[in-house]
Motif scaffolding. Sequence first.
Motif, PDB file in Angstrom:
ATOM      1  N   ARG A 295     -67.232 -15.532 -72.821  1.00 26.85           N
ATOM      2  CA  ARG A 295     -66.368 -14.794 -71.903  1.00 26.85           C
ATOM      3  C   ARG A 295     -65.369 -15.738 -71.242  1.00 26.85           C
ATOM      4  O   ARG A 295     -65.652 -16.920 -71.045  1.00 26.85           O
ATOM      5  N   GLU A 296     -64.226 -15.194 -70.903  1.00 27.58           N
ATOM      6  CA  GLU A 296     -63.216 -15.971 -70.215  1.00 27.58           C
ATOM      7  C   GLU A 296     -63.650 -16.200 -68.774  1.00 27.58           C
ATOM      8  O   GLU A 296     -64.223 -15.319 -68.136  1.00 27.58           O
TER       9      GLU A 296
ATOM     10  N   PHE B 126     -76.620 -19.299 -73.060  1.00 32.11           N
ATOM     11  CA  PHE B 126     -75.584 -20.242 -73.475  1.00 32.11           C
ATOM     12  C   PHE B 126     -74.466 -19.513 -74.213  1.00 32.11           C
ATOM     13  O   PHE B 126     -73.276 -19.696 -73.920  1.00 32.11           O
ATOM     14  N   ILE B 127     -74.837 -18.678 -75.181  1.00 33.81           N
ATOM     15  CA  ILE B 127     -73.832 -17.947 -75.947  1.00 33.81           C
ATOM     16  C   ILE B 127     -73.063 -16.994 -75.039  1.00 33.81           C
ATOM     17  O   ILE B 127     -71.833 -16.893 -75.110  1.00 33.81           O
TER      18      ILE B 127
ATOM     19  N   GLN C 280     -80.922 -27.684 -74.674  1.00 34.70           N
ATOM     20  CA  GLN C 280     -79.704 -27.544 -73.878  1.00 34.70           C
ATOM     21  C   GLN C 280     -78.663 -28.593 -74.267  1.00 34.70           C
ATOM     22  O   GLN C 280     -77.464 -28.291 -74.377  1.00 34.70           O
ATOM     23  N   GLN C 281     -79.123 -29.817 -74.499  1.00 31.67           N
ATOM     24  CA  GLN C 281     -78.202 -30.877 -74.927  1.00 31.67           C
ATOM     25  C   GLN C 281     -77.588 -30.553 -76.290  1.00 31.67           C
ATOM     26  O   GLN C 281     -76.386 -30.755 -76.506  1.00 31.67           O
ATOM     27  N   ALA C 282     -78.409 -30.051 -77.212  1.00 27.67           N
ATOM     28  CA  ALA C 282     -77.918 -29.745 -78.552  1.00 27.67           C
ATOM     29  C   ALA C 282     -76.915 -28.595 -78.526  1.00 27.67           C
ATOM     30  O   ALA C 282     -75.910 -28.617 -79.249  1.00 27.67           O
TER      31      ALA C 282
ATOM     32  N   ALA D 244     -69.919 -14.222 -79.875  1.00 27.17           N
ATOM     33  CA  ALA D 244     -71.260 -13.818 -80.303  1.00 27.17           C
ATOM     34  C   ALA D 244     -71.177 -12.945 -81.549  1.00 27.17           C
ATOM     35  O   ALA D 244     -70.372 -12.006 -81.615  1.00 27.17           O
ATOM     36  N   GLN D 245     -72.015 -13.241 -82.535  1.00 21.20           N
ATOM     37  CA  GLN D 245     -72.022 -12.503 -83.794  1.00 21.20           C
ATOM     38  C   GLN D 245     -73.228 -11.581 -83.925  1.00 21.20           C
ATOM     39  O   GLN D 245     -73.329 -10.834 -84.894  1.00 21.20           O
ATOM     40  N   GLY D 246     -74.164 -11.681 -82.977  1.00 15.90           N
ATOM     41  CA  GLY D 246     -75.281 -10.754 -83.019  1.00 15.90           C
ATOM     42  C   GLY D 246     -76.639 -11.426 -82.995  1.00 15.90           C
ATOM     43  O   GLY D 246     -76.758 -12.653 -82.989  1.00 15.90           O
ATOM     44  N   ARG D 247     -77.658 -10.581 -82.967  1.00 22.53           N
ATOM     45  CA  ARG D 247     -79.052 -11.011 -82.930  1.00 22.53           C
ATOM     46  C   ARG D 247     -79.794 -10.332 -84.063  1.00 22.53           C
ATOM     47  O   ARG D 247     -79.583  -9.152 -84.339  1.00 22.53           O
TER      48      ARG D 247
END
Length: 285
Positions: free
Chosen positions: A236-237, A230-231, A198-200, A255-258
């Motif tokens: 989102r706004e 997190f992503i 989470q910190q990273a 987000a670019q995908g999974r």
Amino acid sequence: MVTQPDGLYVDATFGRGGHSRRLLQRLSPQGRLLAFDKDPEAVAEAGRIQDPRFSIRHQGFARLGELEPASASGVLLDLGVSSPQIDNPARGFSFRHDGPLDMRMDPTRGQSAADWLATAEIGQIAEVIRDYGEERFAVPIAKAIAARRQERGPVASTAELAQLVAGAVKTREPGQDPATRTFQALRIFVNAELEELQQALEASLDILQPQGRLVAISFHSLEDRIVKQFIARHSREVVDRRAPFAQPAPLKLRAQGRVKPSAAEVAANPRARSAVMRVAERTQA
């Protein structure tokens, strides 16, 4: 991941250097690669890379925030334990090999799993195994560990712990060893892996340049859930409900995908079967 060959890239979990070596192949002579790792053996392996563009810090990736703001073109987080750590019985990560019950990523610092289990209360042990291992038999396992400690002294080896867990776990998914979830839980707890993750992730927002890439590879649901949420949160706004007419806070990531491993990749490396890679790009905000 390398979209700006002249930029600074961060391999936040060097391991044995597979990703770092690939990244260096894609960088220009002006590019730089900075690696992090808590494991002294990983740092020693990094010493074999004789490339002026490369450097490593003997630190965990929770220290990413110490880098200059907006200085990185990309950050790679390959989470969990590395194959050399699992395969070395002296490190105590695996129930498949008998060895001291250590489990520390950095064996020069902190408390080993054996040391913690020697004094922890039943409720504490059960909470760790339940929360970090998603183990439904956490209470019986914790009681078995405490009873063993009272009768014959603390659990000191991986084989002893695996045997205790096997006796306490009544059913298990086909093909999964009864000790899998307990070993995962203790490793995550001893190394504070989820807190450091989470910190990273938060630090990555500060150090990534606009259009810089965040790539995170997870191997179990707890890690992946943190990365996914997190992503999503920063993609989102955000509208301040107390000021509905104010401009929403701009999104920070896109987000670019999974990506999951192909059948060929799993065949070549069975440990990759549970891997999930998520990619996000830093926005201009």
